[in-house]
Motif scaffolding. Structure first.
Motif, short mmCIF file in Angstrom:
data_model
loop_
_atom_site.label_atom_id
_atom_site.label_comp_id
_atom_site.label_asym_id
_atom_site.label_seq_id
_atom_site.Cartn_x
_atom_site.Cartn_y
_atom_site.Cartn_z
N ALA A 1 0.86 -1.18 0.00
CA ALA A 1 0.00 0.00 0.00
C ALA A 1 0.89 1.23 0.00
O ALA A 1 2.10 1.14 0.22
N THR A 2 0.28 2.37 -0.21
CA THR A 2 1.00 3.64 -0.11
C THR A 2 0.85 4.15 1.32
O THR A 2 -0.28 4.27 1.82
N ALA A 3 1.96 4.42 1.98
CA ALA A 3 1.91 4.91 3.35
C ALA A 3 1.09 6.20 3.43
O ALA A 3 1.25 7.10 2.60
N PRO A 4 0.19 6.29 4.40
CA PRO A 4 -0.68 7.46 4.51
C PRO A 4 0.06 8.70 5.03
O PRO A 4 1.24 8.62 5.41
N ALA A 5 -0.64 9.82 5.09
CA ALA A 5 -0.09 11.05 5.67
C ALA A 5 0.48 10.73 7.05
O ALA A 5 -0.14 10.02 7.83
N GLY A 6 1.67 11.22 7.32
CA GLY A 6 2.33 10.93 8.59
C GLY A 6 3.20 9.69 8.53
O GLY A 6 3.95 9.41 9.46
N GLY A 7 3.07 8.91 7.45
CA GLY A 7 3.87 7.70 7.30
C GLY A 7 3.38 6.56 8.17
O GLY A 7 2.29 6.62 8.75
N THR A 8 4.18 5.51 8.23
CA THR A 8 3.83 4.34 9.04
C THR A 8 4.95 4.02 10.01
O THR A 8 6.10 4.39 9.80
N VAL A 9 4.58 3.32 11.07
CA VAL A 9 5.53 2.80 12.05
C VAL A 9 5.33 1.30 12.10
O VAL A 9 4.19 0.82 12.24
N SER A 10 6.40 0.54 11.99
CA SER A 10 6.32 -0.91 12.01
C SER A 10 5.55 -1.40 13.24
O SER A 10 5.78 -0.95 14.35
N GLY A 11 4.58 -2.31 13.00
CA GLY A 11 3.80 -2.89 14.09
C GLY A 11 2.56 -2.08 14.45
O GLY A 11 1.81 -2.47 15.33
N THR A 12 2.33 -0.97 13.78
CA THR A 12 1.18 -0.11 14.07
C THR A 12 0.08 -0.37 13.05
O THR A 12 0.37 -0.60 11.87
N ALA A 13 -1.17 -0.34 13.50
CA ALA A 13 -2.33 -0.59 12.63
C ALA A 13 -2.74 0.69 11.91
O ALA A 13 -2.65 1.78 12.47
N TYR A 14 -3.19 0.50 10.66
CA TYR A 14 -3.63 1.62 9.83
C TYR A 14 -4.85 1.24 9.02
O TYR A 14 -4.97 0.09 8.57
N LEU A 15 -5.72 2.21 8.81
CA LEU A 15 -6.81 2.11 7.86
C LEU A 15 -6.41 2.99 6.68
O LEU A 15 -6.33 4.20 6.81
#
Length: 111
Positions: free
Chosen positions: A13-27
Motif C-alpha cells: 500500500a501507499t503509506a498514509p499522511a504521517g507515514g507508518t511505524v512498524s507494528g502499528t495498525a492503519y486504515l
C-alpha cells in the motif's frame, strides 16, 4: 491459474499522511492492516491483512466473550466493540477487562 497474483496476507500500500511505524495498525482507504515497516508518507509499505496481533484497545470496555466481532475506531486509533461509525476488522481472541489497553485481535482480511 494464469490470473492468480498472491495469497494477499501481505499487500503493498501507499503509506498514509504521517507515514507508518512498524507494528502499528492503519486504515488506508478501505484496507486495514498492520505495517511491516516504518515508511514515510507516500512510500510503499507492506501491510499484514490477516493474522493475530496485539492492538490498542479502547479504554473502559470489557469484552466478556472471545471471538466476537471488533471494529477499528480510526479517529481514536484503537479497537472497539462498537460497530457504529467504525470499520469491522476481525475478532477478539480472548476476554478483555476494562483496564486492558491492548487486545489480541485476529484480523479477518476483509472490510
Amino acid at each position: 491459474m494464469k490470473n492468480y497474483i498472491q495469497p494477499g496476507k501481505m499487500v503493498t500500500a501507499t503509506a498514509p499522511a504521517g507515514g507508518t511505524v512498524s507494528g502499528t495498525a492503519y486504515l488506508i482507504g478501505s484496507l486495514f492492516g498492520v505495517a511491516a515497516t516504518t515508511q514515510a508518507a507516500g512510500e510503499d509499505v507492506e501491510v499484514a491483512t490477516v493474522g493475530v496481533f496485539e492492538l490498542p484497545k479502547v479504554a473502559a470496555q470489557a469484552w466478556a466473550a472471545p471471538f466476537a466481532a471488533v471494529y477499528w475506531d480510526n479517529a481514536a486509533k484503537n479497537v472497539t466493540n462498537v460497530a457504529a461509525g467504525n470499520t469491522k476488522i476481525g475478532i477478539n481472541m480472548k476476554a478483555q477487562g476494562a483496564a486492558d489497553t491492548v487486545a489480541r485481535i485476529r484480523l479477518n482480511g476483509t472490510f
